[in-house]
Scaffold this motif. Sequence first.
Motif, PDB file in Angstrom:
ATOM      1  N   VAL A 116       7.945 -15.650   5.078  1.00 53.74           N
ATOM      2  CA  VAL A 116       6.890 -14.725   5.149  1.00 53.74           C
ATOM      3  C   VAL A 116       7.645 -13.583   5.773  1.00 53.74           C
ATOM      4  CG1 VAL A 116       4.794 -15.972   5.723  1.00 53.74           C
ATOM      5  CG2 VAL A 116       6.364 -15.115   7.409  1.00 53.74           C
ATOM      6  N   GLY A 117       7.336 -12.430   5.249  1.00 50.55           N
ATOM      7  CA  GLY A 117       8.096 -11.108   5.750  1.00 50.55           C
ATOM      8  C   GLY A 117       7.499  -9.776   5.141  1.00 50.55           C
ATOM      9  N   GLY A 118       8.038  -8.598   5.268  1.00 52.10           N
ATOM     10  CA  GLY A 118       7.445  -7.528   4.899  1.00 52.10           C
ATOM     11  C   GLY A 118       8.391  -6.416   5.162  1.00 52.10           C
ATOM     12  N   GLY A 119       8.105  -5.136   4.674  1.00 56.06           N
ATOM     13  CA  GLY A 119       9.179  -4.340   4.760  1.00 56.06           C
ATOM     14  C   GLY A 119       8.587  -2.728   3.903  1.00 56.06           C
ATOM     15  N   PHE A 120       9.571  -1.828   3.597  1.00 59.34           N
ATOM     16  CA  PHE A 120       9.205  -0.558   3.123  1.00 59.34           C
ATOM     17  C   PHE A 120      10.172  -0.274   2.029  1.00 59.34           C
ATOM     18  CE2 PHE A 120       7.574  -0.019   7.336  1.00 59.34           C
ATOM     19  CZ  PHE A 120       6.552   0.533   7.190  1.00 59.34           C
ATOM     20  N   GLU A 121       9.775   0.354   1.013  1.00 56.37           N
ATOM     21  CA  GLU A 121      10.596   0.849  -0.351  1.00 56.37           C
ATOM     22  C   GLU A 121      10.269   2.138  -0.524  1.00 56.37           C
ATOM     23  OE1 GLU A 121      11.024  -0.243  -4.971  1.00 56.37           O
ATOM     24  OE2 GLU A 121      10.374  -1.833  -3.587  1.00 56.37           O
ATOM     25  N   ASN A 122      11.138   2.866  -0.698  1.00 59.61           N
ATOM     26  CA  ASN A 122      10.870   4.497  -0.984  1.00 59.61           C
ATOM     27  C   ASN A 122      11.888   4.970  -2.071  1.00 59.61           C
ATOM     28  OD1 ASN A 122      12.023   4.327   2.339  1.00 59.61           O
ATOM     29  ND2 ASN A 122      13.269   5.601   0.910  1.00 59.61           N
ATOM     30  N   TYR A 130       0.971  -1.177  -0.182  1.00 59.53           N
ATOM     31  CA  TYR A 130       0.061   0.063   0.169  1.00 59.53           C
ATOM     32  C   TYR A 130       0.821   1.374   0.066  1.00 59.53           C
ATOM     33  CZ  TYR A 130      -3.726   3.346   1.385  1.00 59.53           C
ATOM     34  OH  TYR A 130      -4.543   4.385   1.362  1.00 59.53           O
ATOM     35  N   LEU A 131       0.666   2.273  -0.903  1.00 58.34           N
ATOM     36  CA  LEU A 131       1.232   3.300  -1.122  1.00 58.34           C
ATOM     37  C   LEU A 131       0.949   4.367   0.017  1.00 58.34           C
ATOM     38  CD1 LEU A 131       1.188   3.612  -4.896  1.00 58.34           C
ATOM     39  CD2 LEU A 131       3.397   3.211  -3.359  1.00 58.34           C
ATOM     40  N   VAL A 132       1.925   4.395   1.113  1.00 58.75           N
ATOM     41  CA  VAL A 132       1.482   5.503   2.301  1.00 58.75           C
ATOM     42  C   VAL A 132       1.744   6.914   1.715  1.00 58.75           C
ATOM     43  CG1 VAL A 132       1.687   3.758   3.829  1.00 58.75           C
ATOM     44  CG2 VAL A 132       3.839   5.049   3.301  1.00 58.75           C
ATOM     45  N   ALA A 133       2.593   6.846   0.729  1.00 53.33           N
ATOM     46  CA  ALA A 133       2.722   8.466   0.010  1.00 53.33           C
ATOM     47  C   ALA A 133       2.910   7.626  -1.175  1.00 53.33           C
ATOM     48  CB  ALA A 133       3.903   8.926   0.690  1.00 53.33           C
ATOM     49  N   PRO A 134       2.915   8.730  -2.331  1.00 56.04           N
ATOM     50  CA  PRO A 134       3.114   8.493  -3.676  1.00 56.04           C
ATOM     51  C   PRO A 134       4.393   7.763  -4.166  1.00 56.04           C
ATOM     52  CG  PRO A 134       2.226  10.634  -3.621  1.00 56.04           C
ATOM     53  CD  PRO A 134       2.625  10.216  -2.110  1.00 56.04           C
ATOM     54  N   ASN A 135       5.536   7.913  -3.148  1.00 57.73           N
ATOM     55  CA  ASN A 135       6.674   7.302  -3.531  1.00 57.73           C
ATOM     56  C   ASN A 135       7.087   6.448  -2.220  1.00 57.73           C
ATOM     57  OD1 ASN A 135       7.249   9.555  -1.808  1.00 57.73           O
ATOM     58  ND2 ASN A 135       9.157  10.108  -2.873  1.00 57.73           N
ATOM     59  N   VAL A 136       6.404   6.025  -1.406  1.00 59.62           N
ATOM     60  CA  VAL A 136       6.495   5.110  -0.281  1.00 59.62           C
ATOM     61  C   VAL A 136       5.663   3.950  -0.229  1.00 59.62           C
ATOM     62  CG1 VAL A 136       6.964   5.073   2.130  1.00 59.62           C
ATOM     63  CG2 VAL A 136       7.543   7.069   0.819  1.00 59.62           C
ATOM     64  N   LEU A 137       6.199   2.905  -0.507  1.00 55.67           N
ATOM     65  CA  LEU A 137       5.621   1.604  -0.445  1.00 55.67           C
ATOM     66  C   LEU A 137       5.809   0.746   0.967  1.00 55.67           C
ATOM     67  CD1 LEU A 137       3.584  -0.207  -2.251  1.00 55.67           C
ATOM     68  CD2 LEU A 137       5.714  -1.566  -2.903  1.00 55.67           C
ATOM     69  N   SER A 138       4.684   0.522   1.606  1.00 58.88           N
ATOM     70  CA  SER A 138       4.674  -0.553   2.683  1.00 58.88           C
ATOM     71  C   SER A 138       4.024  -1.964   2.214  1.00 58.88           C
ATOM     72  CB  SER A 138       3.882  -0.036   3.803  1.00 58.88           C
ATOM     73  OG  SER A 138       3.755  -0.857   4.811  1.00 58.88           O
ATOM     74  N   TYR A 139       4.751  -3.187   2.586  1.00 59.98           N
ATOM     75  CA  TYR A 139       4.419  -4.240   1.978  1.00 59.98           C
ATOM     76  C   TYR A 139       4.576  -5.564   2.668  1.00 59.98           C
ATOM     77  CZ  TYR A 139       9.168  -5.220   0.919  1.00 59.98           C
ATOM     78  OH  TYR A 139      10.431  -5.509   0.787  1.00 59.98           O
ATOM     79  N   VAL A 140       3.755  -6.414   2.443  1.00 60.15           N
ATOM     80  CA  VAL A 140       4.212  -7.889   3.174  1.00 60.15           C
ATOM     81  C   VAL A 140       4.147  -8.842   1.684  1.00 60.15           C
ATOM     82  CG1 VAL A 140       2.593  -7.416   5.297  1.00 60.15           C
ATOM     83  CG2 VAL A 140       1.521  -8.462   3.147  1.00 60.15           C
TER      84      VAL A 140
END
Length: 264
Positions: free
Chosen positions: A186-192, A139-149
């Motif tokens: 299983v995991g998750g993270g952030f990409e920006n 889910y894009l918490v900001a236009p250039n920041v992705l939070s994911y699982v």
Amino acid sequence: MKKLVLALTAVAAFTGTASAADLAARPYTKAPAPVAAVYNWTGFYISAGGGGGLWAADSSVQTFPGAAASSRDQRLGGSGWFGTVAVGYDWQFGGRWVFGIFADGQFGDIRGSLSDPNFATEGREKLRTSYAAGARLGYLVAPNVLSYVNAGYSGSQWSGTTQASLFTPFTAIDTTGSFRRDGFFVGGGFENSLDIFGINAPGWFVKTEYRSAFYDRVTLPQTFVPAFGGGPTGTALTFKPWVQTISTSIVYRFNWGRPLVAKY
């Protein structure tokens, strides 16, 4: 002279009146409100980075391969560092949602102990490589920041060990072979994008991810070293690993360019 001054005054007054009338006849147009940039996350990407990891494993002794355990499980562990590379493809949908598929590999040195309480021996067990294929939802918490699982398949390659006595002179007694294990993660993270750090580098991102991988138990027959005859010991060690990693990678997104904005 007086007549000239009066004539010039009349001309100036007439010109000012005409200009005011012309302005009054023009319709009022409000300036458009600023439009937020809309970034497109759909497309291929590659990444490379590194991180640290831990593994924990339940281990027991079997009197011979395939028999019931002759000792209770003991919890063993290891730690170390690794490098990682990945390739993937994402689809942006529903405005702020991103779904993707990917494959990656980890290459490093996450090592610990594999021990045999019956022989009072210990050897170094090393996770050499691991690899994964899976999917992520973000889910894009900001236009250039992705939070994911994410989740998917994980495979791993492990070294063999030389089991040596825990007591001086630490004589090598037997060995276990190298092996591979399959499981899931299983995991998750952030990409920006690097923009949030004030770096103008279109297409370049940084990704930080936690991952937990679970593997099946393996049975490892033991073999005496040549000094003790080189034959099977008649026992085996079991090993059921669980691996946790945290990594940071630099990502390049091939489709990323200037943000898309509305046109007027």
